[in-house]
Design a protein around this motif. Structure first.
Motif, PDB file in Angstrom:
ATOM      1  N   SER A 103       0.834  -1.209   0.000  1.00 46.21           N
ATOM      2  CA  SER A 103       0.000   0.000   0.000  1.00 46.21           C
ATOM      3  C   SER A 103       0.865   1.253   0.000  1.00 46.21           C
ATOM      4  O   SER A 103       0.581   2.214  -0.732  1.00 46.21           O
ATOM      5  CB  SER A 103      -0.931   0.000   1.218  1.00 46.21           C
ATOM      6  OG  SER A 103      -1.676   1.192   1.283  1.00 46.21           O
ATOM      7  N   GLN A 106       1.995   2.114  -3.315  1.00 49.02           N
ATOM      8  CA  GLN A 106       0.947   2.433  -4.289  1.00 49.02           C
ATOM      9  C   GLN A 106       0.083   3.596  -3.772  1.00 49.02           C
ATOM     10  O   GLN A 106      -1.141   3.560  -3.818  1.00 49.02           O
ATOM     11  CB  GLN A 106       0.090   1.194  -4.571  1.00 49.02           C
ATOM     12  CG  GLN A 106       0.857   0.080  -5.280  1.00 49.02           C
ATOM     13  CD  GLN A 106      -0.058  -1.001  -5.833  1.00 49.02           C
ATOM     14  OE1 GLN A 106      -1.226  -0.760  -6.132  1.00 49.02           O
ATOM     15  NE2 GLN A 106       0.473  -2.193  -5.979  1.00 49.02           N
ATOM     16  N   GLU A 113      -8.034  -2.068  -3.879  1.00 47.19           N
ATOM     17  CA  GLU A 113      -7.323  -1.566  -5.063  1.00 47.19           C
ATOM     18  C   GLU A 113      -5.979  -2.279  -5.242  1.00 47.19           C
ATOM     19  O   GLU A 113      -5.612  -2.653  -6.348  1.00 47.19           O
ATOM     20  CB  GLU A 113      -7.121  -0.054  -4.945  1.00 47.19           C
ATOM     21  CG  GLU A 113      -8.394   0.724  -4.656  1.00 47.19           C
ATOM     22  CD  GLU A 113      -9.534   0.374  -5.595  1.00 47.19           C
ATOM     23  OE1 GLU A 113      -9.367   0.467  -6.815  1.00 47.19           O
ATOM     24  OE2 GLU A 113     -10.610   0.001  -5.074  1.00 47.19           O
ATOM     25  N   ILE A 114      -5.240  -2.465  -4.129  1.00 46.20           N
ATOM     26  CA  ILE A 114      -3.938  -3.130  -4.283  1.00 46.20           C
ATOM     27  C   ILE A 114      -4.122  -4.623  -4.530  1.00 46.20           C
ATOM     28  O   ILE A 114      -3.343  -5.230  -5.279  1.00 46.20           O
ATOM     29  CB  ILE A 114      -3.014  -2.883  -3.072  1.00 46.20           C
ATOM     30  CG1 ILE A 114      -3.624  -3.411  -1.777  1.00 46.20           C
ATOM     31  CG2 ILE A 114      -2.700  -1.400  -2.933  1.00 46.20           C
ATOM     32  CD1 ILE A 114      -2.695  -3.300  -0.577  1.00 46.20           C
ATOM     33  N   SER A 117      -4.791  -5.097  -8.180  1.00 50.72           N
ATOM     34  CA  SER A 117      -3.626  -4.923  -9.050  1.00 50.72           C
ATOM     35  C   SER A 117      -2.794  -6.191  -9.165  1.00 50.72           C
ATOM     36  O   SER A 117      -2.053  -6.359 -10.133  1.00 50.72           O
ATOM     37  CB  SER A 117      -2.755  -3.764  -8.535  1.00 50.72           C
ATOM     38  OG  SER A 117      -2.188  -4.083  -7.287  1.00 50.72           O
ATOM     39  N   TYR A 118      -2.920  -7.100  -8.198  1.00 49.18           N
ATOM     40  CA  TYR A 118      -2.157  -8.357  -8.240  1.00 49.18           C
ATOM     41  C   TYR A 118      -3.019  -9.572  -8.555  1.00 49.18           C
ATOM     42  O   TYR A 118      -2.511 -10.570  -9.058  1.00 49.18           O
ATOM     43  CB  TYR A 118      -1.432  -8.584  -6.906  1.00 49.18           C
ATOM     44  CG  TYR A 118      -0.275  -7.644  -6.703  1.00 49.18           C
ATOM     45  CD1 TYR A 118       0.963  -7.885  -7.284  1.00 49.18           C
ATOM     46  CD2 TYR A 118      -0.436  -6.484  -5.948  1.00 49.18           C
ATOM     47  CE1 TYR A 118       2.029  -7.003  -7.111  1.00 49.18           C
ATOM     48  CE2 TYR A 118       0.617  -5.594  -5.762  1.00 49.18           C
ATOM     49  CZ  TYR A 118       1.846  -5.862  -6.350  1.00 49.18           C
ATOM     50  OH  TYR A 118       2.886  -4.986  -6.178  1.00 49.18           O
ATOM     51  N   ASN A 121      -9.162  -7.808 -11.853  1.00 45.99           N
ATOM     52  CA  ASN A 121     -10.307  -6.924 -11.659  1.00 45.99           C
ATOM     53  C   ASN A 121     -11.479  -7.607 -10.974  1.00 45.99           C
ATOM     54  O   ASN A 121     -12.227  -6.973 -10.228  1.00 45.99           O
ATOM     55  CB  ASN A 121     -10.764  -6.347 -13.002  1.00 45.99           C
ATOM     56  CG  ASN A 121      -9.833  -5.260 -13.504  1.00 45.99           C
ATOM     57  OD1 ASN A 121      -9.218  -4.555 -12.709  1.00 45.99           O
ATOM     58  ND2 ASN A 121      -9.726  -5.135 -14.820  1.00 45.99           N
ATOM     59  N   LYS A 124     -10.816  -7.471  -7.445  1.00 47.73           N
ATOM     60  CA  LYS A 124     -10.946  -6.075  -7.002  1.00 47.73           C
ATOM     61  C   LYS A 124     -12.399  -5.718  -6.731  1.00 47.73           C
ATOM     62  O   LYS A 124     -12.723  -5.147  -5.678  1.00 47.73           O
ATOM     63  CB  LYS A 124     -10.374  -5.127  -8.049  1.00 47.73           C
ATOM     64  CG  LYS A 124     -10.475  -3.661  -7.654  1.00 47.73           C
ATOM     65  CD  LYS A 124     -10.103  -2.739  -8.800  1.00 47.73           C
ATOM     66  CE  LYS A 124      -8.640  -2.810  -9.120  1.00 47.73           C
ATOM     67  NZ  LYS A 124      -8.240  -1.794 -10.143  1.00 47.73           N
ATOM     68  N   TYR A 421       2.555 -10.966  -5.202  1.00 51.36           N
ATOM     69  CA  TYR A 421       3.588  -9.929  -5.083  1.00 51.36           C
ATOM     70  C   TYR A 421       4.978 -10.554  -4.992  1.00 51.36           C
ATOM     71  O   TYR A 421       5.915 -10.135  -5.693  1.00 51.36           O
ATOM     72  CB  TYR A 421       3.301  -9.075  -3.850  1.00 51.36           C
ATOM     73  CG  TYR A 421       4.404  -8.107  -3.477  1.00 51.36           C
ATOM     74  CD1 TYR A 421       4.572  -6.907  -4.173  1.00 51.36           C
ATOM     75  CD2 TYR A 421       5.277  -8.397  -2.433  1.00 51.36           C
ATOM     76  CE1 TYR A 421       5.579  -6.015  -3.824  1.00 51.36           C
ATOM     77  CE2 TYR A 421       6.288  -7.511  -2.077  1.00 51.36           C
ATOM     78  CZ  TYR A 421       6.436  -6.327  -2.775  1.00 51.36           C
ATOM     79  OH  TYR A 421       7.442  -5.451  -2.421  1.00 51.36           O
ATOM     80  N   ASP A 484       0.385 -14.687 -16.117  1.00 55.32           N
ATOM     81  CA  ASP A 484       1.049 -13.399 -15.931  1.00 55.32           C
ATOM     82  C   ASP A 484       2.500 -13.458 -16.409  1.00 55.32           C
ATOM     83  O   ASP A 484       2.998 -12.501 -17.019  1.00 55.32           O
ATOM     84  CB  ASP A 484       0.999 -12.989 -14.453  1.00 55.32           C
ATOM     85  CG  ASP A 484      -0.403 -12.625 -14.007  1.00 55.32           C
ATOM     86  OD1 ASP A 484      -1.280 -12.425 -14.871  1.00 55.32           O
ATOM     87  OD2 ASP A 484      -0.620 -12.548 -12.778  1.00 55.32           O
TER      88      ASP A 484
END
Length: 490
Positions: A103, A106, A113-114, A117-118, A121, A124, A421, A484
């Protein structure tokens, strides 16, 4: 006593050992610019000194969890010491630290939100709804319990029996006063109320724990049970197995997804990445120590685990009343008054930041700037309305049980974010993967075992379904990471 002192020593040592390892793992950069210097807004992005942030973070994450949860969880026996210690070091503190660092890097973004990102969506969107809902539920829990405890002290009816047609006007007045404070703490700049009074309450929380620790070590009146086996000592052990029930009863103090929703509040106030270990890892280790102390006094005060189980039955699970009894008998009526003040403060200071976090989560995904008081009010009104509805619609035991499961489910999702991460950094994957698998299994099996959910009589099938769910999530995560990797090399 040997088990207790060993666990206490391990928790303290972990801050200087495993905590430093995690710093190297994420590559802490003292020269990096932090969000409060780039995005200062005088409301949420406000630089604060490290000691103040540490105490605020401790109050944010602690609440009633390491006190109430630890005393109730101690009914499972000395195995609770093991969960608090190993969970605190390798799961909870790691979870808080890495999620906080993510966090911080970012712009102090909120957890949904974080995570998005990993994890994508879809996660999220789900996390926005789930985490905002959890924050409102936490706010409701920590609005009702301070009022309930104050009411008990002045012989008002307990809050958990209140319905729309059966209530105490005195109790509603107490609720109203706390609610007014919550609204002010949610809307005003972070340094106006939270930044000023939280350090005082933080010292009160530490004072409580140190007072009980002194009694345990030096009064000569209490014997702390030793860990000798994994035996489940709780009454009705078949209905409340250690896995998963202990892992949800003692959340704060071992691992709690709620913490990852609080870290962005402090990430927006930190002046240097180097503060991360003390603010995130250190606050969680401190909370684990507090939980360890309260679990120990819970067992020792009533003459052992059997006596504790009898007390829980006698007081109908009202942990606040049990804390009152412990404090009065061990510290005397005067110091007990400070302890109860501290307990109330702990609850209130988690409830207000829960609503504040909910405001930030909603504002982040709606992309509403929060400099304007009017926009902060627009976001907050529905949140408080839902919180009040929950208080009057659900009894406390149901609120706490649903909060416990949602809390640990959020922790599991956060751990999978940490796995992604670490995979992206190309090192330390097992640091996140093992806790993620453990907590996913705990949350999945809870769905099939808990009396509040499916409550399957065939426990073998229930645990098998929990394992199958965990395996499916692991396979999905492996496919995502491979996809990814392929896209990054395309």
């Amino acid at each position: 006593m040997i088990t207790f002192l060993t666990c206490l020593a391990l928790l303290i040592a972990a801050y200087f050992t495993y905590g430093r390892y995690l710093e190297r793992l994420v590559g802490i950069d003292p020269a990096a610019q932090t969000p409060c210097s780039r995005l200062y807004d005088g409301v949420d992005y406000v630089p604060l000194p490290r000691w103040r942030i540490f105490l605020i973070q401790l109050l944010n994450i602690a609440g009633l969890g390491p006190i109430f949860g630890a005393v109730l969880g101690a009914a499972y026996g000395p195995v609770a010491f093991l969960w608090i210690t190993l969970g605190g070091i390798f799961m909870g503190a790691m979870h808080d630290f890495i999620a906080g660092v993510i966090s911080l890097r970012q712009d102090g973004a909120s957890l949904p939100e974080i995570a998005g990102s990993y994890l994508g969506n879809g996660v999220k969107i789900g996390m926005r709804i789930f985490s905002a809902g959890l924050m409102v539920l936490v706010g409701a829990v920590f609005l009702s319990q301070p009022a309930s405890l104050i009411a008990y002290r002045i012989d008002a009816p307990s809050l958990d029996v209140i319905a729309f047609g059966d209530f105490s006007w005195l109790l509603l007045i107490i609720l109203g006063i706390i609610l007014i404070y919550y609204i002010a703490a949610t809307l005003l700049p972070v340094d106006k109320i939270i930044g000023r009074i939280y350090p005082v309450f933080g010292f009160a929380l530490l004072f409580m724990a140190l007072g009980i620790l002194f009694v345990l070590l030096f009064s000569g009146k209490y014997v702390i049970p030793e860990f000798t086996s994994l035996r489940n000592c709780i009454d009705n052990a078949e209905e409340f197995p250690i896995v998963p029930m202990l892992f949800t009863t003692i959340a704060c103090g071992a691992i709690s997804g709620f913490h990852a929703t609080q870290s962005p509040l402090m990430a927006r106030c930190m002046r240097n990445e180097r503060e991360s270990r003390s603010v995130f890892y250190g606050a969680m280790i401190s909370e684990s120590i507090i939980a360890l102390i309260w679990a120990a006094i819970g067992m020792a005060f009533w003459g052992g685990v059997e006596g504790l189980n009898d007390a829980i039955a006698q007081y109908k699970g009202q942990a606040g009343v049990m804390i009152d009894v412990i404090a009065t008998e061990t510290l005397g009526p005067v110091l007990a008054g400070f302890v109860i003040f501290g307990v109330v403060a702990c609850a209130i200071t988690s409830g207000d930041t829960a609503f504040r976090s909910a405001r930030l989560i909603v504002a982040d995904f709606m992309r509403l700037e929060q400099r304007s008081l009017r926009k902060r009010i627009y976001v907050s009104i529905p949140l408080f309305a839902i919180g009040l509805l929950i208080i009057f619609a659900l009894p406390f035991q149901a609120m706490w049980s649903y909060f416990a499961w949602m809390n640990q489910t959020l922790a599991a999702v956060t751990l999978w974010m940490i796995v992604a991460y670490l995979h992206g950094r190309g090192r330390g994957l097992l640091v996140g993967l093992i806790p993620a698998l453990v907590m996913t299994y705990v949350c999945a099996s809870y769905v099939f075992v808990s009396p509040l959910m499916f409550d399957m009589e065939n426990r073998t099938a229930a645990y098998a379904l929990g394992g199958a769910t965990t395996l499916l999530i692991l396979v999905a995560m492996i496919f995502k990471m491979r996809r990814d990797d392929a896209q990054s090399h395309a």
